[in-house]
Write a protein that holds these residues in place. Structure first.
Motif, PDB file in Angstrom:
ATOM      1  N   LEU A 267     -22.997  28.066  39.518  1.00 24.72           N
ATOM      2  CA  LEU A 267     -21.692  28.853  39.414  1.00 24.72           C
ATOM      3  C   LEU A 267     -22.873  29.844  38.332  1.00 24.72           C
ATOM      4  O   LEU A 267     -23.134  31.567  39.099  1.00 24.72           O
ATOM      5  CB  LEU A 267     -20.259  28.703  38.883  1.00 24.72           C
ATOM      6  N   GLU A 268     -23.425  29.008  37.821  1.00 28.57           N
ATOM      7  CA  GLU A 268     -23.745  30.654  36.487  1.00 28.57           C
ATOM      8  C   GLU A 268     -24.794  30.866  37.488  1.00 28.57           C
ATOM      9  O   GLU A 268     -25.788  31.946  37.338  1.00 28.57           O
ATOM     10  CB  GLU A 268     -24.147  29.797  36.112  1.00 28.57           C
ATOM     11  N   ARG A 269     -26.293  30.134  37.836  1.00 27.34           N
ATOM     12  CA  ARG A 269     -27.607  30.556  38.662  1.00 27.34           C
ATOM     13  C   ARG A 269     -27.192  30.663  40.137  1.00 27.34           C
ATOM     14  O   ARG A 269     -27.965  31.898  39.984  1.00 27.34           O
ATOM     15  CB  ARG A 269     -28.200  28.933  39.340  1.00 27.34           C
ATOM     16  N   THR A 270     -25.801  30.290  41.015  1.00 29.37           N
ATOM     17  CA  THR A 270     -25.165  31.797  41.940  1.00 29.37           C
ATOM     18  C   THR A 270     -24.636  32.793  42.170  1.00 29.37           C
ATOM     19  O   THR A 270     -25.215  33.968  43.356  1.00 29.37           O
ATOM     20  CB  THR A 270     -25.300  30.206  43.188  1.00 29.37           C
ATOM     21  N   LEU A 271     -23.846  32.539  41.576  1.00 34.69           N
ATOM     22  CA  LEU A 271     -22.847  33.772  41.290  1.00 34.69           C
ATOM     23  C   LEU A 271     -22.997  34.495  39.970  1.00 34.69           C
ATOM     24  O   LEU A 271     -21.978  34.874  40.026  1.00 34.69           O
ATOM     25  CB  LEU A 271     -21.539  33.637  41.723  1.00 34.69           C
ATOM     26  N   ARG A 272     -23.647  34.126  38.846  1.00 35.78           N
ATOM     27  CA  ARG A 272     -23.507  34.511  37.938  1.00 35.78           C
ATOM     28  C   ARG A 272     -22.356  33.993  37.349  1.00 35.78           C
ATOM     29  O   ARG A 272     -21.710  35.440  36.482  1.00 35.78           O
ATOM     30  CB  ARG A 272     -24.562  35.875  37.616  1.00 35.78           C
ATOM     31  N   ALA A 273     -21.860  33.634  37.192  1.00 32.66           N
ATOM     32  CA  ALA A 273     -20.441  33.537  36.380  1.00 32.66           C
ATOM     33  C   ALA A 273     -20.566  32.892  35.158  1.00 32.66           C
ATOM     34  O   ALA A 273     -21.308  32.359  34.950  1.00 32.66           O
ATOM     35  CB  ALA A 273     -19.956  32.044  37.440  1.00 32.66           C
ATOM     36  N   GLU A 274     -19.043  33.223  34.663  1.00 31.47           N
ATOM     37  CA  GLU A 274     -19.388  33.116  33.290  1.00 31.47           C
ATOM     38  C   GLU A 274     -17.927  31.967  32.981  1.00 31.47           C
ATOM     39  O   GLU A 274     -17.063  32.223  33.282  1.00 31.47           O
ATOM     40  CB  GLU A 274     -19.175  34.398  32.259  1.00 31.47           C
ATOM     41  N   SER A 275     -18.088  30.747  32.460  1.00 30.41           N
ATOM     42  CA  SER A 275     -17.929  29.388  31.937  1.00 30.41           C
ATOM     43  C   SER A 275     -16.954  29.764  31.186  1.00 30.41           C
ATOM     44  O   SER A 275     -18.072  29.806  29.953  1.00 30.41           O
ATOM     45  CB  SER A 275     -17.984  28.768  32.853  1.00 30.41           C
ATOM     46  N   THR A 276     -15.773  29.119  31.005  1.00 29.81           N
ATOM     47  CA  THR A 276     -14.644  28.775  30.238  1.00 29.81           C
ATOM     48  C   THR A 276     -14.264  27.552  30.410  1.00 29.81           C
ATOM     49  O   THR A 276     -14.062  27.405  30.940  1.00 29.81           O
ATOM     50  CB  THR A 276     -13.751  29.637  29.339  1.00 29.81           C
ATOM     51  N   PHE A 277     -14.038  26.882  29.180  1.00 34.02           N
ATOM     52  CA  PHE A 277     -13.626  25.324  29.962  1.00 34.02           C
ATOM     53  C   PHE A 277     -12.674  25.198  28.728  1.00 34.02           C
ATOM     54  O   PHE A 277     -12.027  25.181  27.572  1.00 34.02           O
ATOM     55  CB  PHE A 277     -14.734  24.290  29.352  1.00 34.02           C
ATOM     56  N   VAL A 278     -11.398  25.001  28.939  1.00 35.31           N
ATOM     57  CA  VAL A 278      -9.966  24.288  28.663  1.00 35.31           C
ATOM     58  C   VAL A 278     -10.204  22.558  27.980  1.00 35.31           C
ATOM     59  O   VAL A 278      -9.573  22.550  29.773  1.00 35.31           O
ATOM     60  CB  VAL A 278      -8.171  25.195  28.859  1.00 35.31           C
ATOM     61  N   CYS A 279      -9.799  22.021  26.885  1.00 39.73           N
ATOM     62  CA  CYS A 279      -9.932  21.100  27.135  1.00 39.73           C
ATOM     63  C   CYS A 279      -8.898  20.153  25.981  1.00 39.73           C
ATOM     64  O   CYS A 279      -7.875  20.768  24.888  1.00 39.73           O
ATOM     65  CB  CYS A 279     -10.810  20.071  26.306  1.00 39.73           C
ATOM     66  N   ARG A 280      -7.696  19.359  25.478  1.00 34.72           N
ATOM     67  CA  ARG A 280      -7.380  18.977  24.587  1.00 34.72           C
ATOM     68  C   ARG A 280      -7.500  18.351  23.866  1.00 34.72           C
ATOM     69  O   ARG A 280      -8.698  17.550  23.901  1.00 34.72           O
ATOM     70  CB  ARG A 280      -6.029  17.738  25.180  1.00 34.72           C
ATOM     71  N   ALA A 281      -7.087  18.520  22.504  1.00 34.54           N
ATOM     72  CA  ALA A 281      -8.012  17.770  21.865  1.00 34.54           C
ATOM     73  C   ALA A 281      -7.683  16.566  21.143  1.00 34.54           C
ATOM     74  O   ALA A 281      -8.810  15.955  20.459  1.00 34.54           O
ATOM     75  CB  ALA A 281      -6.565  18.627  20.399  1.00 34.54           C
ATOM     76  N   ASP A 282      -7.117  16.208  22.386  1.00 31.92           N
ATOM     77  CA  ASP A 282      -6.653  14.696  21.749  1.00 31.92           C
ATOM     78  C   ASP A 282      -7.778  13.918  22.124  1.00 31.92           C
ATOM     79  O   ASP A 282      -7.946  11.980  22.800  1.00 31.92           O
ATOM     80  CB  ASP A 282      -5.659  13.917  22.579  1.00 31.92           C
ATOM     81  N   TYR A 283      -8.718  14.393  23.479  1.00 34.96           N
ATOM     82  CA  TYR A 283      -9.799  13.713  24.110  1.00 34.96           C
ATOM     83  C   TYR A 283     -10.916  14.654  23.646  1.00 34.96           C
ATOM     84  O   TYR A 283     -11.819  15.171  24.283  1.00 34.96           O
ATOM     85  CB  TYR A 283      -9.702  14.011  25.204  1.00 34.96           C
ATOM     86  N   PRO A 284     -11.410  13.866  22.126  1.00 35.17           N
ATOM     87  CA  PRO A 284     -12.278  14.815  21.524  1.00 35.17           C
ATOM     88  C   PRO A 284     -14.066  14.395  22.050  1.00 35.17           C
ATOM     89  O   PRO A 284     -15.245  15.763  21.487  1.00 35.17           O
ATOM     90  CB  PRO A 284     -12.210  13.871  19.715  1.00 35.17           C
TER      91      PRO A 284
END
Length: 565
Positions: A267-284
């Motif tokens: 997505l960054e390569r094709t649409l110049r997208a800026e990505s953010t990940f949301v992850c739970r703390a109990d999956y370190p």
């Protein structure tokens, strides 16, 4: 260079009345002209790009960005000349350097359309080669179009009246008021892509009477003709804000995270997208993998009542949910905020509110869903390390790979190690980060031909292996892409249904639910498989066709359509 190779011409004027020096203007950190040149040079089959211009400074700029500018236009073509005349002149200039015949695809890319896609250029060339005299790019329009009447006129075309003076009357170009999606489509030529021929140029046209066409999306058809267009392009060049809600590690495995990281990079390569990940703390482990990839990660407390609340707060344009069974109400609420929501591997209630649902591990016949479902291996997201591996199936298998996910919840690793202990072959067991099984340690101690490896690069490991024994997750599809003949043991009922279907298709050798298989039975199956080169070769060839590596592109094409139309 052959006469059938594309000849790519980019006609660029040094100035223009709508926006002077527009091809020099900065857009996303580089000149407007550079965007078109980069797309052209990225197209398979286009070996060089030629810019035709009357401006020496623009010619120098073109050279800086990888194009050729071997000549300047003559005075008579430096002003408001017709485009077909400019292209015909360029072709004549280039005939001395390369063969140009009626079969040569002459690809004309106008540089004021910066966001065209490589895939659309490729499609246009393919359609030219399929027999069209010319191919143009168009944008589909379904709107309430009207056309002005020259004669004015009153009722039923009668004489003008005070209410309808001459020259101010409109006629509809639609039959009746309806939903916009039900209107007859019209096609607007975008100027982004034109593939033409010497025959048409000699007739004084680039398009002809009945050209083939490629329908492009709204972003790809944006033309910069004035300052407002440039402002809009600058905003669009920043790309969409993308949020990934995903967890990895433990019983969930790391495949979800690696898939989302692959999608984020593309997505960054094709649409110049800026990505953010949301992850739970109990999956370190998943949080750590995202950070190691250089991505921003927002860690959610496992006690958070609504794990999607942080995603909503980010006001994203596009959301990927890779958390298996989603809650319908939460997905519906999220959909009110984001332009598009994509659920990955979700068979719960949330998919009915998503724009797209991708279930690559399930064949279409196993998925009950609406028209928003993309199912089957053609949508499998394949990491780069599994691509383009050589296919080699030896007569006798000497190396084996044992892998059962990040945590092996069904305890198949000790079973497999005992089954292959001292069988005359060398094995490597992938021991995931969440393996903590004393029984496995005991089994390894009695199997000197089995080496336990932790978190390796799986691509080279699969290339090393002559056969594999694994459970029925994403690894099966990665093994298929590398052409590694595979025996599969299911870990649960879901895997059983999926792997039985793949076994019937000849992609894998399916041995059934691993919880019902003994070490002696598995040992016999491995020995038979290792000594049957013809069977392994059949599986390898079928598997390579089954996972062709284009799943990421297909998903993003569908996302692109959902976002841009």
């Amino acid at each position: 260079m052959d006469a059938t190779d594309p000849l790519c011409i980019v006609p660029a004027r040094g100035t223009s009345p709508g926006l002077p020096k527009k091809h020099f203007k900065e857009l996303a950190g580089k000149p407007v002209l550079a965007h078109t040149l980069e797309t052209a040079l990225a197209c398979p089959g286009i070996e060089e790009v030629v810019v035709t211009t009357e401006d020496e400074a623009l010619a120098d700029l073109a050279r800086e960005h990888g194009a050729r500018a071997p000549f300047l236009r003559p005075t008579e073509l430096a002003g408001d000349a017709l485009l077909h005349e400019v292209v015909a002149h360029a072709v004549d200039e280039l005939r001395a350097e390369r063969p140009v015949t009626g079969e040569t695809p002459i690809v004309v890319l106008q540089p004021n359309v910066p966001f065209r896609r490589v895939a659309d250029v490729e499609t246009a060339i393919e359609r030219f080669r399929a027999g069209h005299a010319a191919v143009i790019s168009v944008a589909e329009e379904r709107r309430f179009f009207w056309q002005a009447r020259e004669d004015g006129g009153g009722e039923a075309g009668g004489p003008p009246t005070d209410a309808t003076p001459a020259g101010e009357r409109l006629e509809p170009r639609f039959e009746e008021r309806a939903l916009r999606t039900d209107l007859e489509p019209f096609y607007r030529e975008t100027g982004s892509i034109n593939v033409t021929s010497t025959a048409l140029l000699q007739q004084g046209t680039r398009v002809g009477d009945a050209p083939g066409y490629v329908v492009t999306d709204r972003l790809s058809s944006l033309a910069i003709d004035g300052v407002v267009d440039l402002w809009l392009a600058e905003r669009l060049a920043q790309g969409p804000r993308v949020a990934f809600r995903v967890d990895g590690g433990g019983t969930r495995g790391m495949g979800h995270v690696s898939r989302c990281l692959t999608l984020a990079a593309e997505l960054e390569r094709t649409l110049r997208a800026e990505s953010t990940f949301v992850c739970r703390a109990d999956y370190p482990a998943g949080c750590a993998a995202v950070r190691d990839a250089g991505r921003e990660v927002h860690v959610v407390d496992p006690d958070e009542r609504d794990p999607l609340a942080p995603v909503v707060g980010m006001d994203p344009d596009l959301v990927f949910l890779d958390v298996l069974d989603t809650d319908p109400e939460r997905v519906r609420r999220l959909h009110r905020t984001a332009a598009a929501v994509v659920n990955l591997e979700d068979l719960a209630g949330g998919p009915e509110h998503a724009d797209l649902v991708v279930n690559a591990l399930y064949e279409p016949e196993l998925v009950e869903g609406g028209g928003n479902h993309l199912a089957g291996a053609e949508y499998f997201v394949l990491r780069e390390e599994f691509r383009d591996r050589p296919l080699a199936v030896p007569e006798a298998a000497r190396h084996g790979l044992l892998t059962f996910g990040g945590s092996d919840p069904a305890g198949l690793s000790p079973l497999a190690v005992r089954a292959v202990a001292d069988d005359g072959r060398d094995y490597r067991l992938v021991r995931g980060p969440d393996f903590d099984d004393p029984d496995l340690d005991d089994a390894l101690a009695d199997a000197p031909n089995v080496e336990a490896v932790g978190a390796p690069e799986m691509g080279p490991l699969m290339e090393w292996a002559d056969l594999a024994v694994c459970s029925g997750g994403r690894t099966v599809y990665e093994l298929a892409a590398t052409g590694t003949p595979t025996l599969v043991l299911a870990q649960n009922d879901r895997e059983h249904e999926r792997m039985r279907a793949l076994g019937e298709r000849g992609v894998v050798e399916y041995l059934g639910d691993g919880r019902d298989v003994t070490a002696a039975e598995l040992r016999g199956a491995v020995n038979t498989f290792a000594n049957d080169a013809e069977r392994r070769r059949e599986l390898a060839e079928c598997a390579r066709e089954f996972v062709d590596g284009a799943g990421t592109r297909r998903i993003l094409d569908a996302v692109h359509e959902a976002l841009l139309g």
